[in-house]
Design a protein around this motif. Structure first.
Motif, PDB file in Angstrom:
ATOM      1  N   ARG A 133       0.879  -1.207   0.088  1.00  0.00           N
ATOM      2  CA  ARG A 133       0.082   0.278  -0.155  1.00  0.00           C
ATOM      3  C   ARG A 133       1.192   1.225  -0.110  1.00  0.00           C
ATOM      4  O   ARG A 133       0.147   2.596  -0.520  1.00  0.00           O
ATOM      5  N   LEU A 134       2.473   0.769   0.784  1.00  0.00           N
ATOM      6  CA  LEU A 134       2.912   2.167   0.323  1.00  0.00           C
ATOM      7  C   LEU A 134       3.889   2.475  -0.661  1.00  0.00           C
ATOM      8  O   LEU A 134       4.833   3.511  -0.759  1.00  0.00           O
ATOM      9  N   GLY A 135       3.245   1.600  -1.440  1.00  0.00           N
ATOM     10  CA  GLY A 135       4.042   1.899  -3.026  1.00  0.00           C
ATOM     11  C   GLY A 135       5.352   1.078  -3.042  1.00  0.00           C
ATOM     12  O   GLY A 135       6.029   0.481  -4.416  1.00  0.00           O
ATOM     13  N   SER A 136       6.218   0.791  -2.273  1.00  0.00           N
ATOM     14  CA  SER A 136       7.331  -0.009  -2.502  1.00  0.00           C
ATOM     15  C   SER A 136       7.301  -0.894  -2.087  1.00  0.00           C
ATOM     16  O   SER A 136       7.369  -1.309  -0.131  1.00  0.00           O
ATOM     17  N   THR A 137       8.691  -2.000  -1.728  1.00  0.00           N
ATOM     18  CA  THR A 137       8.595  -3.228  -0.359  1.00  0.00           C
ATOM     19  C   THR A 137       9.267  -2.098   0.594  1.00  0.00           C
ATOM     20  O   THR A 137       9.164  -2.737   1.946  1.00  0.00           O
ATOM     21  N   ARG A 138      10.344  -1.413   0.184  1.00  0.00           N
ATOM     22  CA  ARG A 138      11.274  -1.050   1.307  1.00  0.00           C
ATOM     23  C   ARG A 138      10.404  -0.141   2.080  1.00  0.00           C
ATOM     24  O   ARG A 138      10.295  -0.008   3.366  1.00  0.00           O
ATOM     25  N   ALA A 139       9.181   1.013   1.824  1.00  0.00           N
ATOM     26  CA  ALA A 139       8.493   1.217   1.883  1.00  0.00           C
ATOM     27  C   ALA A 139       7.594   1.013   2.811  1.00  0.00           C
ATOM     28  O   ALA A 139       7.341   1.398   4.593  1.00  0.00           O
ATOM     29  N   TRP A 140       7.192  -0.160   3.070  1.00  0.00           N
ATOM     30  CA  TRP A 140       6.748  -0.992   3.565  1.00  0.00           C
ATOM     31  C   TRP A 140       7.274  -1.940   4.903  1.00  0.00           C
ATOM     32  O   TRP A 140       7.002  -1.389   6.044  1.00  0.00           O
ATOM     33  N   PHE A 141       8.411  -2.017   4.405  1.00  0.00           N
ATOM     34  CA  PHE A 141       9.388  -2.742   5.485  1.00  0.00           C
ATOM     35  C   PHE A 141      10.185  -1.861   6.291  1.00  0.00           C
ATOM     36  O   PHE A 141       9.788  -2.137   7.413  1.00  0.00           O
ATOM     37  N   GLU A 142       9.754  -0.317   5.873  1.00  0.00           N
ATOM     38  CA  GLU A 142      10.060   0.353   7.285  1.00  0.00           C
ATOM     39  C   GLU A 142       9.628   1.511   7.291  1.00  0.00           C
ATOM     40  O   GLU A 142       9.769   1.686   8.870  1.00  0.00           O
ATOM     41  N   GLN A 143       8.360   1.238   7.037  1.00  0.00           N
ATOM     42  CA  GLN A 143       7.211   2.453   7.626  1.00  0.00           C
ATOM     43  C   GLN A 143       6.022   1.288   8.068  1.00  0.00           C
ATOM     44  O   GLN A 143       5.275   2.115   9.018  1.00  0.00           O
ATOM     45  N   ASP A 144       5.608   0.338   8.086  1.00  0.00           N
ATOM     46  CA  ASP A 144       3.898  -0.418   7.637  1.00  0.00           C
ATOM     47  C   ASP A 144       4.532  -1.486   8.263  1.00  0.00           C
ATOM     48  O   ASP A 144       3.272  -2.500   7.699  1.00  0.00           O
ATOM     49  N   ALA A 145       5.272  -2.211   8.817  1.00  0.00           N
ATOM     50  CA  ALA A 145       5.598  -3.749   8.895  1.00  0.00           C
ATOM     51  C   ALA A 145       5.582  -3.937  10.047  1.00  0.00           C
ATOM     52  O   ALA A 145       5.956  -5.318  10.803  1.00  0.00           O
ATOM     53  N   GLU A 146       4.974  -3.547  11.387  1.00  0.00           N
ATOM     54  CA  GLU A 146       5.234  -3.150  12.540  1.00  0.00           C
ATOM     55  C   GLU A 146       4.380  -4.792  12.946  1.00  0.00           C
ATOM     56  O   GLU A 146       4.785  -5.449  13.808  1.00  0.00           O
ATOM     57  N   ASP A 147       3.104  -5.199  12.910  1.00  0.00           N
ATOM     58  CA  ASP A 147       2.906  -6.266  12.934  1.00  0.00           C
ATOM     59  C   ASP A 147       3.070  -6.981  12.182  1.00  0.00           C
ATOM     60  O   ASP A 147       3.019  -8.355  14.053  1.00  0.00           O
ATOM     61  N   ALA A 148       4.265  -7.901  11.306  1.00  0.00           N
ATOM     62  CA  ALA A 148       4.955  -8.703  11.083  1.00  0.00           C
ATOM     63  C   ALA A 148       5.961  -9.172  11.859  1.00  0.00           C
ATOM     64  O   ALA A 148       6.225 -10.060  11.634  1.00  0.00           O
ATOM     65  N   ARG A 149       6.252  -7.622  12.164  1.00  0.00           N
ATOM     66  CA  ARG A 149       7.084  -8.103  12.909  1.00  0.00           C
ATOM     67  C   ARG A 149       6.963  -8.394  14.114  1.00  0.00           C
ATOM     68  O   ARG A 149       7.755  -9.305  14.871  1.00  0.00           O
ATOM     69  N   ALA A 150       6.149  -7.654  15.410  1.00  0.00           N
ATOM     70  CA  ALA A 150       5.910  -8.263  16.936  1.00  0.00           C
ATOM     71  C   ALA A 150       5.386  -9.781  16.172  1.00  0.00           C
ATOM     72  O   ALA A 150       5.240 -11.220  16.932  1.00  0.00           O
ATOM     73  N   TRP A 151       4.492 -10.213  14.955  1.00  0.00           N
ATOM     74  CA  TRP A 151       4.137 -11.332  14.927  1.00  0.00           C
ATOM     75  C   TRP A 151       5.523 -12.347  14.916  1.00  0.00           C
ATOM     76  O   TRP A 151       5.783 -13.859  15.385  1.00  0.00           O
ATOM     77  N   LEU A 152       6.378 -12.422  14.453  1.00  0.00           N
ATOM     78  CA  LEU A 152       7.893 -13.176  14.381  1.00  0.00           C
ATOM     79  C   LEU A 152       8.260 -12.455  15.306  1.00  0.00           C
ATOM     80  O   LEU A 152       9.042 -14.190  16.055  1.00  0.00           O
ATOM     81  N   THR A 153       7.986 -11.895  16.087  1.00  0.00           N
ATOM     82  CA  THR A 153       9.022 -12.004  17.575  1.00  0.00           C
ATOM     83  C   THR A 153       8.601 -12.667  18.239  1.00  0.00           C
ATOM     84  O   THR A 153       8.895 -13.297  19.630  1.00  0.00           O
ATOM     85  N   ALA A 154       7.070 -12.834  19.007  1.00  0.00           N
ATOM     86  CA  ALA A 154       5.895 -13.134  19.908  1.00  0.00           C
ATOM     87  C   ALA A 154       5.979 -15.070  19.369  1.00  0.00           C
ATOM     88  O   ALA A 154       6.760 -15.708  20.221  1.00  0.00           O
ATOM     89  N   ARG A 155       7.035 -15.402  17.796  1.00  0.00           N
ATOM     90  CA  ARG A 155       7.327 -16.758  17.806  1.00  0.00           C
ATOM     91  C   ARG A 155       8.400 -17.125  17.591  1.00  0.00           C
ATOM     92  O   ARG A 155       8.966 -18.002  17.104  1.00  0.00           O
ATOM     93  N   GLY A 156       9.724 -16.466  18.461  1.00  0.00           N
ATOM     94  CA  GLY A 156      10.517 -16.401  18.313  1.00  0.00           C
ATOM     95  C   GLY A 156      12.004 -16.264  17.484  1.00  0.00           C
ATOM     96  O   GLY A 156      12.572 -16.785  17.045  1.00  0.00           O
ATOM     97  N   LEU A 157      10.798 -15.852  16.152  1.00  0.00           N
ATOM     98  CA  LEU A 157      11.282 -16.479  14.464  1.00  0.00           C
ATOM     99  C   LEU A 157      12.533 -14.688  14.232  1.00  0.00           C
ATOM    100  O   LEU A 157      13.401 -14.798  13.712  1.00  0.00           O
ATOM    101  N   LEU A 158      11.957 -13.545  15.306  1.00  0.00           N
ATOM    102  CA  LEU A 158      13.095 -12.775  15.080  1.00  0.00           C
ATOM    103  C   LEU A 158      13.912 -12.320  16.625  1.00  0.00           C
ATOM    104  O   LEU A 158      13.164 -12.292  17.307  1.00  0.00           O
ATOM    105  N   LEU A 159      14.692 -11.961  17.019  1.00  0.00           N
ATOM    106  CA  LEU A 159      15.348 -11.391  18.113  1.00  0.00           C
ATOM    107  C   LEU A 159      15.213  -9.511  18.569  1.00  0.00           C
ATOM    108  O   LEU A 159      14.913  -9.301  17.550  1.00  0.00           O
TER     109      LEU A 159
END
Length: 159
Positions: A133-159
């Motif tokens: 929705r923000l127009g690029s993968t980088r924009a999503w990754f840096e500005q709009d992916a908090e939910d994905a980071r939290a999902w991965l962190t909660a499952r021990g897949l990100l530190l």
């Protein structure tokens, strides 16, 4: 006679990196990377060749499979609990949060793959047609992916 098939974007493919590096990265997550012969069908490919395929804990690729596709399909398996992995054949996602986590994790893992890196992977994802929705993968990754980071962190897949 001129071909009417659209030209594929110029993205990194398995032939452009060391297969052993990719196989070792996936093995660290309990996955097997299997190289299929040139021109052969790719088992478990949801989108068809040259896209990667998944069956159980195995990721199938050819030399012309884009690296982003191999990582994406592998990450679909990584985000699943082992008991669900063994049941996978071709299609692994059953939710938007899992899909978002898969996209995020593939970018992170690209940074651990020699000759690839997260920057190149995000550019390849854009070239291939991933849309955010923000127009690029980088924009999503840096500005709009908090939910994905939290999902991965909660499952021990990100530190």
């Amino acid at each position: 006679m001129q071909s009417t098939a659209p030209a594929l974007p110029d993205v990194l493919c398995l032939r452009d990196i060391r297969f052993e590096d990719a196989a070792a990265l996936l093995a660290g997550y309990g996955l097997e990377l299997v190289l299929v012969g040139d021109g052969e069908p790719i088992p478990g490919s949801y989108w068809g060749e040259p896209e990667a395929g998944i069956i159980g804990p195995t990721v199938y690729v050819r030399r012309d499979t884009p690296v982003h596709s191999m990582l994406h399909e592998a990450c679909h398996l990584i985000v699943l609990p082992p008991e669900r992995r063994v049941q996978v054949h071709t299609d692994a996602t059953d939710s938007v949060p899992e899909e978002d986590a898969t996209c995020y994790l593939q970018i992170v893992l690209a940074g651990r793959l020699p000759g690839v890196g997260s920057d190149r992977l995000m550019a390849d994802m854009d070239a291939w047609g991933y849309t955010y929705r923000l127009g690029s993968t980088r924009a999503w990754f840096e500005q709009d992916a908090e939910d994905a980071r939290a999902w991965l962190t909660a499952r021990g897949l990100l530190l």
